[in-house]
Design an enzyme around this catalytic site. Structure first.
Site, PDB file in Angstrom:
ATOM      1  N   LYS A  78       0.814  -0.722  -0.255  1.00 49.48           N
ATOM      2  CA  LYS A  78       0.111   0.486  -0.164  1.00 49.48           C
ATOM      3  C   LYS A  78       0.717   0.904  -0.148  1.00 49.48           C
ATOM      4  CE  LYS A  78      -2.113  -0.672   3.996  1.00 49.48           C
ATOM      5  NZ  LYS A  78      -1.521  -2.237   4.098  1.00 49.48           N
ATOM      6  N   ARG A 155     -10.155   1.537   8.438  1.00 49.22           N
ATOM      7  CA  ARG A 155      -9.530   0.025   9.504  1.00 49.22           C
ATOM      8  C   ARG A 155     -10.283  -0.518  10.417  1.00 49.22           C
ATOM      9  NH1 ARG A 155      -3.072   0.519   9.261  1.00 49.22           N
ATOM     10  NH2 ARG A 155      -2.606  -1.645   9.215  1.00 49.22           N
ATOM     11  N   ARG A 189      11.159  -6.223   4.504  1.00 48.04           N
ATOM     12  CA  ARG A 189      10.968  -5.151   4.782  1.00 48.04           C
ATOM     13  C   ARG A 189      12.044  -4.570   5.267  1.00 48.04           C
ATOM     14  NH1 ARG A 189       4.559  -3.009   5.365  1.00 48.04           N
ATOM     15  NH2 ARG A 189       4.786  -4.055   7.356  1.00 48.04           N
ATOM     16  N   ARG A 233      11.885  -2.157  11.282  1.00 46.13           N
ATOM     17  CA  ARG A 233      10.251  -2.433  11.673  1.00 46.13           C
ATOM     18  C   ARG A 233       9.999  -2.784  12.999  1.00 46.13           C
ATOM     19  NH1 ARG A 233       4.967  -0.900   8.471  1.00 46.13           N
ATOM     20  NH2 ARG A 233       3.912  -1.561  10.208  1.00 46.13           N
ATOM     21  N   ARG A 244      -0.772  -9.592  12.921  1.00 43.94           N
ATOM     22  CA  ARG A 244      -1.395  -7.986  12.007  1.00 43.94           C
ATOM     23  C   ARG A 244      -2.511  -8.566  11.026  1.00 43.94           C
ATOM     24  NH1 ARG A 244       3.865  -5.982  11.712  1.00 43.94           N
ATOM     25  NH2 ARG A 244       2.944  -4.785   9.531  1.00 43.94           N
TER      26      ARG A 244
HETATM   27  N1  LIG Z   1      -6.248   2.745  11.038  1.00 39.98           N
HETATM   28  C1  LIG Z   1      -6.329   2.341  12.527  1.00 39.98           C
HETATM   29  N2  LIG Z   1      -6.324   2.411  12.995  1.00 39.98           N
HETATM   30  C2  LIG Z   1      -6.057   1.823  14.454  1.00 39.98           C
HETATM   31  N3  LIG Z   1      -4.714   1.507  13.930  1.00 39.98           N
HETATM   32  C3  LIG Z   1      -3.906   1.998  13.024  1.00 39.98           C
HETATM   33  C4  LIG Z   1      -4.790   2.136  11.690  1.00 39.98           C
HETATM   34  N4  LIG Z   1      -3.582   2.637  11.312  1.00 39.98           N
HETATM   35  C5  LIG Z   1      -2.030   2.031  11.486  1.00 39.98           C
HETATM   36  N5  LIG Z   1      -2.186   1.759  13.165  1.00 39.98           N
HETATM   37  C6  LIG Z   1      -1.209   0.675  13.768  1.00 39.98           C
HETATM   38  O1  LIG Z   1      -0.548   1.141  13.360  1.00 39.98           O
HETATM   39  C7  LIG Z   1       0.645   0.002  13.254  1.00 39.98           C
HETATM   40  C8  LIG Z   1       1.202   0.214  11.911  1.00 39.98           C
HETATM   41  O2  LIG Z   1       0.184   0.118  10.357  1.00 39.98           O
HETATM   42  P1  LIG Z   1       0.394   0.308   9.142  1.00 39.98           P
HETATM   43  O3  LIG Z   1       2.289   1.046   8.925  1.00 39.98           O
HETATM   44  O4  LIG Z   1      -0.318   0.717   8.528  1.00 39.98           O
HETATM   45  O5  LIG Z   1       0.601  -1.683   9.026  1.00 39.98           O
HETATM   46  P2  LIG Z   1       0.727  -2.689   8.201  1.00 39.98           P
HETATM   47  O6  LIG Z   1       2.124  -2.670   7.825  1.00 39.98           O
HETATM   48  O7  LIG Z   1       0.129  -3.531   8.875  1.00 39.98           O
HETATM   49  O8  LIG Z   1      -0.511  -1.759   7.253  1.00 39.98           O
HETATM   50  C9  LIG Z   1      -0.749  -1.720  13.135  1.00 39.98           C
HETATM   51  O9  LIG Z   1      -0.234  -2.584  13.457  1.00 39.98           O
HETATM   52  C10 LIG Z   1      -1.845   0.136  13.679  1.00 39.98           C
HETATM   53  O10 LIG Z   1      -1.732  -0.693  15.276  1.00 39.98           O
END
Ligand SMILES: Nc1ncnc2c1ncn2[C@@H]1O[C@H](COP(=O)(O)OP(=O)(O)O)[C@@H](O)[C@H]1O
Length: 298
Positions: A78, A155, A189, A233, A244
Site C-alpha cells: 500500500k 481499518r 522490509r 520495524r 497483524r
Molecule cells: N486506521 C488504524 N486504526 C487502528 N490502528 C492503526 C491504524 N493505522 C495504523 N494503525 C496502527 O499502526 C500499526 C502500523 O500500521 P501500518 O504501518 O499501516 O502497518 P501494516 O503494515 O500492518 O499495514 C498497526 O499495526 C496499528 O497498530
C-alpha cells in the site's frame, strides 16, 4: 510530468454531507468503554476540517484533488503504490501507520501506550487514530494541501462511517496479493534510518500451482549510501506480522463490504513486483502517464 486522470469521481449522495463529524463521533463513541481517551476538543477537529470543505462549501470534483483510500493486508505494498501515486497526482500520501510511529517515537504522552499496542500487532483505538489524523490534516491544510491518498485508514467500520460522514471518498482501492507472499514481504522490509526510504530484501518466487499463476517479486535493494543504515520495524517480526494479518483479515471484510455497497471499491490483484504491477495499476485507475509507464521499473 504529463498526467491525465480519466477517472470519473464517484461521489456519495449529497444527503451525507449534512451529517457532521461531531454527531458521528458522539454517537459512535458514546457506547465505547470507560477507558475511552476521547478528547472532544482535539477529535472534533477532523470534522471541522472536512466540514470547512463540505456542503454548502463542499467543492465539486473538478475543483478539488482526488480523495482516495487504499486498503490491503500488511505487506501488500500500500505504502509503495500510494506514495508513487501521490507524487504522480500531486496529493499528499497520508499513512496512519506513519502517524502512529511518529507519535510512538516522540516523547508525547501516548508514546508508551502506542508502543505496547503496535508491538503486539493490535489496532490503536479509533479515538487516537482520529486524533492523529485530524492533526495531520490540519497541518496539511495550513500548508495548502488539497486531496489525499489515505493509506491504512479506515481499518474499522466505525472509522469508515466517520470518514463517510464528513467527506466524499471518490475511490477505495483494495490491493490484493497471494497470502504466501505477504509474510515474506513484511519480514524483508527494511528502512533507511537516515532518509526513511523503504527497501525490501525478500526475493519472492512462488510457482504456479492448482490453476493459480506463479508470482515473482524481485528484491528492492538499498543503494550503497543507505545499505549501512538499514533498520527493521519493531512490529515486522514473524509473530507480530502473523497477528497483524489475522487482525486485518478479521476487520477488513466489513470495511470492504461497506465500500462495495457504495460502489466505491476497486479490487486490484498485484500480478508481481513494481515493474509488472505499476503499469497495470495505472491502467486500472485510468491514469495515463506516458513517462511514468516507461520508467515503471526505475
Ligand atoms: N486506521 C488504524 N486504526 C487502528 N490502528 C492503526 C491504524 N493505522 C495504523 N494503525 C496502527 O499502526 C500499526 C502500523 O500500521 P501500518 O504501518 O499501516 O502497518 P501494516 O503494515 O500492518 O499495514 C498497526 O499495526 C496499528 O497498530
Amino acid at each position: 510530468m504529463a498526467v491525465l486522470l480519466k477517472l470519473t469521481a464517484r461521489r456519495s449522495s449529497a444527503s451525507t454531507a449534512s451529517k457532521s463529524f461531531s454527531s458521528y463521533l458522539c454517537r459512535g463513541f458514546s457506547t465505547s468503554s470507560s477507558s475511552s481517551t476521547l478528547n472532544p476538543e482535539t477529535d472534533l477537529k477532523l470534522g471541522s476540517l472536512f466540514s470547512r470543505n463540505s456542503l454548502p462549501l463542499r467543492p465539486e470534483p473538478k475543483d478539488r484533488n482526488v480523495q482516495w483510500v487504499f486498503l490491503g493486508c500488511p505487506g501488500v505494498g500500500k505504502g509503495t503504490y500510494a506514495s508513487r501515486l501521490s507524487s504522480l497526482l500531486g496529493v499528499p500520501h497520508i499513512a496512519t501507520g506513519d502517524l502512529v510511529r511518529e507519535e510512538l517515537n516522540s516523547s508525547g504522552p501516548l508514546s508508551s501506550q502506542l508502543k505496547e499496542i503496535v508491538n503486539q500487532g493490535k489496532l490503536v483505538s479509533d479515538e487516537i487514530i482520529i486524533s492523529l489524523l485530524s492533526k495531520r490534516l490540519e497541518a496539511g491544510e495550513a500548508k495548502g494541501e488539497s486531496g489525499f491518498i489515505l493509506d491504512g485508514f479506515p481499518r474499522t467500520i466505525r472509522q469508515a462511517e466517520i470518514l463517510e460522514g464528513v467527506t466524499d471518498i471518490d475511490l477505495v482501492l483494495n490491493l490484493r496479493l497471494r497470502e504466501e507472499a505477504l509474510l515474506a514481504k513484511c519480514l524483508g522490509r527494511r528502512i533507511c534510518s537516515e532518509c526513511g526510504a523503504n527497501y525490501n530484501i525478500a526475493c519472492i518466487d512462488i510457482k504456479a500451482e492448482n490453476g493459480k499463476p506463479g508470482i515473482y517479486m524481485a528484491p528492492l535493494p538499498p543503494p550503497p549510501h543507505c545499505a549501512t543504515k538499514l533498520i527493521q520495524r519493531a512490529d515486522d517480526t514473524e509473530e507480530v506480522v502473523k497477528n497483524r494479518l489475522r487482525i486485518y483479515n478479521e476487520m477488513s471484510q466489513p470495511v470492504e463490504d461497506f465500500y462495495r455497497q457504495r460502489g466505491k471499491l476497486l479490487e486490484f490483484e498485484l500480478p508481481g513486483g513494481i515493474p509488472e504491477s505499476w503499469p497495470k495499476l495505472l491502467e486500472a485507475l485510468n491514469i495515463d502517464d506516458h513517462e511514468d509507464k516507461k520508467s515503471a521499473a526505475a
